[in-house]
Design a protein around this motif. Structure first.
Motif, PDB file in Angstrom:
ATOM      1  N   VAL A  49     -49.745  52.814 -67.945  1.00  0.00           N
ATOM      2  CA  VAL A  49     -50.362  51.782 -68.696  1.00  0.00           C
ATOM      3  C   VAL A  49     -49.461  51.472 -69.741  1.00  0.00           C
ATOM      4  N   ALA A  52     -46.727  49.381 -68.536  1.00  0.00           N
ATOM      5  CA  ALA A  52     -47.181  47.959 -68.258  1.00  0.00           C
ATOM      6  C   ALA A  52     -47.309  47.295 -69.795  1.00  0.00           C
ATOM      7  N   LYS A  53     -47.721  48.037 -70.788  1.00  0.00           N
ATOM      8  CA  LYS A  53     -47.835  47.480 -72.311  1.00  0.00           C
ATOM      9  C   LYS A  53     -46.239  47.135 -72.501  1.00  0.00           C
ATOM     10  N   TYR A  56     -45.244  44.034 -70.750  1.00  0.00           N
ATOM     11  CA  TYR A  56     -45.922  42.847 -71.054  1.00  0.00           C
ATOM     12  C   TYR A  56     -45.259  42.170 -72.428  1.00  0.00           C
ATOM     13  N   ARG A  65     -47.821  43.787 -64.141  1.00  0.00           N
ATOM     14  CA  ARG A  65     -48.926  43.720 -62.991  1.00  0.00           C
ATOM     15  C   ARG A  65     -49.097  44.776 -62.076  1.00  0.00           C
ATOM     16  N   SER A  67     -47.333  47.439 -62.373  1.00  0.00           N
ATOM     17  CA  SER A  67     -47.780  48.799 -63.162  1.00  0.00           C
ATOM     18  C   SER A  67     -49.141  49.134 -63.378  1.00  0.00           C
ATOM     19  N   THR A  68     -49.805  47.901 -63.661  1.00  0.00           N
ATOM     20  CA  THR A  68     -51.204  48.041 -64.259  1.00  0.00           C
ATOM     21  C   THR A  68     -52.427  48.402 -62.968  1.00  0.00           C
ATOM     22  N   ASP A  69     -51.895  47.793 -61.733  1.00  0.00           N
ATOM     23  CA  ASP A  69     -52.410  47.956 -60.621  1.00  0.00           C
ATOM     24  C   ASP A  69     -52.576  49.412 -60.158  1.00  0.00           C
ATOM     25  N   ALA A  81     -55.829  50.128 -68.899  1.00  0.00           N
ATOM     26  CA  ALA A  81     -55.529  49.549 -67.510  1.00  0.00           C
ATOM     27  C   ALA A  81     -56.294  48.276 -67.624  1.00  0.00           C
ATOM     28  N   HIS A  82     -57.651  48.123 -67.737  1.00  0.00           N
ATOM     29  CA  HIS A  82     -58.422  46.807 -67.647  1.00  0.00           C
ATOM     30  C   HIS A  82     -58.057  46.056 -68.776  1.00  0.00           C
ATOM     31  N   VAL A  84     -55.019  45.739 -70.548  1.00  0.00           N
ATOM     32  CA  VAL A  84     -53.743  45.056 -70.152  1.00  0.00           C
ATOM     33  C   VAL A  84     -53.671  44.130 -68.859  1.00  0.00           C
ATOM     34  N   SER A  85     -54.906  44.565 -67.825  1.00  0.00           N
ATOM     35  CA  SER A  85     -54.921  43.550 -66.953  1.00  0.00           C
ATOM     36  C   SER A  85     -55.485  42.358 -67.291  1.00  0.00           C
TER      37      SER A  85
END
Length: 399
Positions: A49, A52-53, A56, A65, A67-69, A81-82, A84-85
């Motif tokens: 997460v 992913a941040k 982003y 995407r 990394s978030t998945d 995670a939700h 960031v998604s």
């Protein structure tokens, strides 16, 4: 004998215990190995997460995407995670999917304002402004230290045409965010919309101190100062702004600077400033009108006439331009041309006593005192007690 042994009390007790044991058996407690694996998954999801941040923020949306998945695969109940998604889905315009992710995040962390804030963004994109406002308001209440949520709430109020409420909200938060130039800048902009220019200037001044590296705030401060006739300070700010690369080609700022210089009687500087503006925007009537005024102040009537004629070519509907051109013609002794210009100015703005007075001046010079008197009287009717009209009429009566 055999049947009786089967039905013995001992058998009944054993059977009852077996049934009770089956009824009370629930989900098995995870083993230490499973607990360790869950901890590893949660920790790994947290790392993904954070990655992913960062991706982003750097605009690496495809990597973010993935990394978030991966984070959601490892820990489906990771609220961050939700979130960031959802941000990634909003970025791609997939708003329904984003709202589903935000609903999951709100269920997992109902006291976190971010999910409500992002849902506000989604509603705003859908033009559901009332719902957007309510979500921003909730986000701000749940996370009161987040300035972005407060600003979004205020922006929604402006969209709903509740500017007074937006201003009251921001002013109420000014002590809490005492070191925020952004908040004071927003307050200043709302005050400017309400034509409360002096208060806006104070807000922008505070903002410029707190955010001294933000030239846009200095630009707004200069405008507020100009509107409140603080021309010297406005000119100083504008002179510095137009010397920077970001503002060096802003013709409108050169025009404002030139106007300040004219009002400060710095005519030579004003003329240079308007000439610079004319190179940046040669099709602006305001630029040529300003240059004409500066030339007129220096008694350069040819240059003034040329500049004002260009201003008329680009915008013939401004009475001020006709007034200036009439003044140039009058100074050159061309009474017929002056009369045409002043009459045109009066037609464009019949409520302005200045144009009526100037028509009277030309008629008086043409030896038509009665006609001149009618125009001076008309000016006084437009603005009772007007000094210029009163003095001209008294002078005419005296003669």
């Amino acid at each position: 004998m055999r049947l009786r042994s089967l039905l013995s009390p001992v058998w009944f007790v054993a059977a009852a215990l077996a049934v009770a044991g089956c009824a009370s058996s629930g989900p098995k407690e995870p083993t230490e190995k499973q607990k360790a694996e869950d901890r590893w998954r949660a920790a790994r999801a947290g790392v993904m997460v954070n990655l992913a941040k960062d991706q982003y923020r750097n605009g690496q949306f495809e990597k973010a995407r993935k990394s978030t998945d991966e984070a959601l695969r490892l820990a489906p109940k990771n609220a961050q995670a939700h979130l960031v998604s959802a941000r990634l889905l909003i970025e791609k315009g997939q708003l329904e999917a984003a709202e589903q992710a935000l609903a999951a995040a709100r269920q997992l962390t109902p006291n976190d304002g971010e999910a409500f804030y992002l849902s506000g963004v989604v509603m705003q994109r859908w033009q559901k402004h009332e719902q957007s406002y309510e979500l921003y308001k909730t986000a701000s209440a749940k996370s009161p230290a987040e300035l972005a949520y407060v600003l979004a709430e205020a922006e929604s109020l402006v969209t709903l045409e509740r500017q007074a409420d937006a201003l009251a909200l921001l002013q109420a938060k000014s002590d809490y965010f005492e070191h925020s130039g952004t908040l004071r800048d927003a307050i200043g902009q709302l005050l400017m919309q309400q034509n409360r220019h002096a208060e806006a200037a104070r807000a922008f001044r505070q903002a410029s101190v707190l955010s001294e590296d933000e030239p846009a705030i200095k630009e707004r401060l200069a405008l507020a100062l100009y509107k409140t006739n603080q021309h010297r300070e406005a000119a100083d700010l504008l002179a510095k702004l137009v010397q920077t690369e970001a503002y060096a080609k802003r013709a409108d700022l050169f025009v404002m600077l030139g106007e300040c210089q004219l009002l400060l009687k710095r005519t030579r500087e004003a003329r240079i400033t308007f000439e610079s503006a004319s190179q940046l925007d040669p099709y602006s009537a305001g630029v040529w009108r300003g240059l004409g005024r500066a030339a007129l102040e220096q008694n350069d009537y040819k240059r003034a006439e040329l500049s004002l004629s260009k201003a008329l070519r680009f915008d013939g509907g401004r009475p001020e331009t006709h007034l200036l051109l009439g003044t140039v013609s009058l100074a050159q002794g061309n009474l017929d041309a002056a009369l045409v210009s002043f009459v045109t100015a009066n037609k464009l703005d019949p409520t302005d006593p200045t144009a009526a007075c100037m028509v009277g001046v030309v008629l008086e010079r043409q030896k038509k005192p009665q006609a001149a008197a009618r125009w001076y009287t008309r000016a006084l009717q437009l603005r009772p007690g007007d000094k210029m009209a009163g003095d001209l009429l008294s002078s005419l009566d005296g003669n």
